[in-house]
Motif scaffolding. Structure first.
Motif, mmCIF file in Angstrom:
data_model
loop_
_atom_site.group_PDB
_atom_site.id
_atom_site.type_symbol
_atom_site.label_atom_id
_atom_site.label_comp_id
_atom_site.label_asym_id
_atom_site.label_seq_id
_atom_site.Cartn_x
_atom_site.Cartn_y
_atom_site.Cartn_z
ATOM 1 N N ARG A 1 41.570 41.895 43.738
ATOM 2 C CA ARG A 1 41.113 41.181 42.540
ATOM 3 C C ARG A 1 39.585 41.139 42.572
ATOM 4 N NH1 ARG A 1 40.269 36.076 39.996
ATOM 5 N NH2 ARG A 1 41.830 35.588 38.425
ATOM 6 N N LYS A 2 38.983 41.718 41.553
ATOM 7 C CA LYS A 2 37.527 41.848 41.554
ATOM 8 C C LYS A 2 36.952 41.384 40.217
ATOM 9 C CE LYS A 2 37.210 45.671 44.840
ATOM 10 N NZ LYS A 2 38.516 46.265 45.022
ATOM 11 N N SER A 3 35.624 41.293 40.201
ATOM 12 C CA SER A 3 34.937 41.012 38.940
ATOM 13 C C SER A 3 33.677 41.866 38.886
ATOM 14 C CB SER A 3 34.580 39.530 38.834
ATOM 15 O OG SER A 3 33.570 39.210 39.763
ATOM 16 N N SER B 1 42.335 35.162 34.363
ATOM 17 C CA SER B 1 43.782 35.352 34.493
ATOM 18 C C SER B 1 44.418 35.202 33.123
ATOM 19 C CB SER B 1 44.382 34.298 35.428
ATOM 20 O OG SER B 1 44.195 34.665 36.749
ATOM 21 N N LYS C 1 36.709 40.081 34.610
ATOM 22 C CA LYS C 1 37.673 40.502 35.624
ATOM 23 C C LYS C 1 37.786 42.022 35.731
ATOM 24 C CE LYS C 1 41.971 40.621 32.959
ATOM 25 N NZ LYS C 1 43.047 39.777 32.446
ATOM 26 N N CYS D 1 41.452 34.558 43.748
ATOM 27 C CA CYS D 1 41.871 33.330 43.072
ATOM 28 C C CYS D 1 41.543 32.132 43.962
ATOM 29 C CB CYS D 1 43.383 33.319 42.847
ATOM 30 S SG CYS D 1 44.004 34.657 41.852
ATOM 31 N N PHE E 1 40.854 43.895 37.723
ATOM 32 C CA PHE E 1 41.939 43.964 38.693
ATOM 33 C C PHE E 1 43.255 44.386 38.053
ATOM 34 C CE2 PHE E 1 43.607 39.902 37.279
ATOM 35 C CZ PHE E 1 42.520 39.053 37.139
ATOM 36 N N CYS E 2 44.075 44.975 38.923
ATOM 37 C CA CYS E 2 45.487 45.164 38.649
ATOM 38 C C CYS E 2 45.726 46.016 37.396
ATOM 39 C CB CYS E 2 46.118 43.782 38.535
ATOM 40 S SG CYS E 2 47.799 43.701 39.071
#
Ligand code: SF4
Length: 638
Positions: free
Chosen positions: A258-260, A184, A270, A249, A272-273
């Motif tokens: 939200r992925k990795s 994040s 990460k 999270c 995501f977004c």
């Protein structure tokens, strides 16, 4: 203040003299909850308005909210606030982060952390229950974020959570970020505030779990959230099948997208977004495995600590400048003919983060760089840059008129506000185009507008009618949400896939807060706290010299250049009167219409319409008498 939901203390650390102390959370929580509200009040109390973003007297304020530490609610997010170097002039700003660091701070026994001063040499903070230490970080200085975090975790154990900065923040790049150990990132240049204090990292750990007043009720509410949010984001956003996997999270109810993914060497990163889009389309022309280059770009931004919401439009602007002959490879030292390649993104991120050559100019922000390059370069900004903080033009206010008030009154791109109507529009667009799994019809949208935005007029995206009221309602709710702190992807629960009219429940947030604190509050009461916090932020910005009506402005091109396209809606389609589909292609925000919209908005806020300044009556009604007195002494109150 209730004994429930809070740790009870705010830790303060002065890096100049190494002293530590604590403030009672009760002084802030009753009126301002936590999160943005608590941070704004701490900032108001502690940071003189003339303080520069990189001055030792600026405070880096990290805060959680009453929901942090309780799982199953998507409420473990946290905020960082400070005066930011990202915009010109510098201003109070904010970043909202996920992951687990905020909960770990609370488990250590603190609702917030205030860092001021400047260390004599690089340091990191170690906060573990009652242990608070300022430790030497000389050997970490200069290290990329990932390496610094991995080294600290190797030394201190996997149970800690690490927030760190990279070389960009150390070198005071105006859009540098800080990064948690799970990816994040905090934007708005606040990483450089940390860098200016020679603070490389903050490590948090602890085992002091907060208690809820009514755990059973809270558990039922968490279950209800799960039901209401079932399949909300089904089939949304990009993915790399076989490469990415969900990575929610800490404490999230159901996750979003939200992925990795795992990179060479085994470490996970990460996916995501918005960061996914920083270098997503252009590499496709260069590489068979272009996705590997896109992933590399996200990694490089995070590794150096560069804000992807600034990097994405910066790359687009460089590309336009090159195509128009405004910038050449020999002037910049950048391989501009190979934008889209791995080589280009590696060169660009390194030059900016280390402030090498042309990278030093870019490190001051794209708008500043364009001003130095010349007028043609400035004209090319409008295709990609939306805010004075150099952020990306994704949710254009010429498409969603209500967003114009959000961009005009906030110091940076207020993503949690612009998401609300834009996501609703996006869902309606999918439905109107007959997309599989789309569910939000125009009739549903009208019901949502009546329940959440002040009336059905807000569902007609083609006029200004009802937009000022919608803006006020969305902002007040958003400020309450940012103070609890609940995640923007699940809250507020406005639309629901499996419900009559697909309409959500506006009372959920206040019920969650009541269950945690044991003090009953309804939706109106919670929104009034949001309004109080919003007015406090307005006062902070006014005190910094931002101006009232004249300060509430947009980038000039939004008034002058017709809208051509928006990334998710190339034809700019919106629902008009009675659900008729109309295109806003060619639309501008006429200045006279915008000033009228502002007047209506000021009136709804109880501010003086002529100046856009708050009134004594309204601030006292919001229990901000102390703020009113300060503004009055500065002739900023009506
Ligand atoms: S919805 Fe997504 S971003 Fe929000 S808390 Fe859950 S995993 Fe994190």
């Amino acid at each position: 203040m209730t004994e429930f939901g809070y740790a009870g203390k705010i830790l303060t650390i002065d890096l100049s003299d190494g002293s530590t102390a604590s403030l009672p959370s009760v002084d802030y929580a009753d009126r301002f909850l936590g999160g943005r509200g608590m941070a704004a009040k701490l900032y108001w109390d502690l940071v003189p308005p003339q303080t520069g973003a990189l001055d030792p007297d600026n405070c880096l304020i990290c805060v959680t909210g009453p929901v942090a530490g309780f799982t199953g609610l998507a409420g473990c997010r946290w905020q960082i606030c400070a005066k930011s170097p990202a915009m010109d002039p510098e201003a109070f700003s904010y970043a909202n982060l996920g992951d687990r660091w905020g909960s770990w701070l609370k488990y250590a026994g603190y609702d917030g952390l205030v860092v001021r001063g400047k260390a004599a040499k690089p340091v990191y903070l170690f906060i573990n229950n009652d242990i608070v230490e300022i430790r030497d970080a000389s050997s970490l200085w200069g290290q990329p974020t990932f390496e610094a975090a991995d080294r600290l975790k190797a030394e201190l154990g996997k149970a800690v959570s690490v927030l760190t900065i990279g070389p960009a923040a150390e070198n005071l790049v105006c859009f540098a970020t800080m990064l948690t150990d799970d990816g994040s990132s905090g934007a708005s240049g606040l990483g450089s505030v940390m860098g200016s204090k020679r603070l490389k990292a903050i490590v948090a750990a602890g085992n002091k779990r907060p208690r809820a007043a009514d755990p059973e009720r809270l558990s039922h509410l968490a279950q209800r959230v799960l039901e209401l949010r079932k399949d909300t984001w089904k089939n949304w956003f990009v993915d790399i099948p076989g490469r990415t996997r969900l990575r929610p999270c800490y404490g999230c109810v159901s996750g979003c997208f939200r992925k990795s993914y795992q990179a060479e060497g085994g470490r996970r990163f990460k996916f995501f977004c918005q960061p996914v889009h920083v270098y997503w389309e252009i590499p496709q022309k260069y590489h068979d495995d272009w996705q590997a280059v896109s992933l590399l770009a996200i990694r490089l931004c995070d590794r150096y600590g560069l804000d992807t919401t600034v990097m994405q439009p910066l790359i687009a602007w460089l590309s336009s400048c090159y195509q128009e002959g405004v910038l050449r490879e020999e002037d910049t030292g950048l391989p501009l003919s190979r934008i889209g390649s791995a080589e280009f993104i590696e060169e660009l991120t390194r030059k900016i983060a280390l402030r090498e050559g042309f990278g030093d100019l870019l490190a001051r922000g794209t708008i500043n760089a364009a001003a130095r390059v010349g007028s043609k370069a400035q004209q090319l900004l409008s295709a990609s840059i939306l805010t004075r903080a150099n952020e990306t033009r994704d949710y254009d206010p010429r498409l969603v008129l209500t967003n114009a008030l959000f961009y005009a009154t906030e110091p940076r791109r207020p993503i949690n506000q612009v998401h609300e109507l834009t996501h609703a529009l996006w869902m309606w667009l999918n439905w109107s185009q007959g997309q599989e799994d789309a569910f939000l019809s125009y009739d549903d949208l009208r019901v949502v507008a009546e329940n959440f935005w002040g009336g059905a007029a807000a569902a007609d995206f083609s006029t200004y009618e009802g937009k000022a009221l919608a803006a006020k309602k969305i902002q007040d709710r958003a400020y309450a949400k940012e103070s609890l702190i609940l995640c923007d992807f699940l809250w507020p629960i406005i639309w629901v896939r499996f419900a009559e009219n697909h309409t959500g429940d506006p009372t959920m947030e206040s019920r969650v807060l009541s269950a945690i604190t044991g003090k009953e509050i309804d939706q109106a009461g919670l929104n009034k706290i949001g309004e109080r916090i919003y007015n406090l932020q307005r006062a902070i910005l006014l005190r910094q010299g931002r101006g009232g009506r004249q300060g509430d402005r947009l980038m000039d091109y939004l008034h002058e250049e017709p809208l051509q396209d928006v990334f998710f809606n190339p034809e700019c389609l919106v629902p008009g009167q009675d659900g008729e589909i109309v295109s806003r292609q060619g639309a501008k925000i006429e200045r006279t219409d915008f000033e009228k919209l502002k007047s209506e908005y000021y009136q709804l806020r109880g501010w003086e319409v002529k100046s856009g300044l708050p009134t004594d009556t309204r601030l006292r009604d919001l229990e901000l008498g102390d703020v009113a007195a300060d503004l009055k002494a500065r002739d900023l109150l009506r």
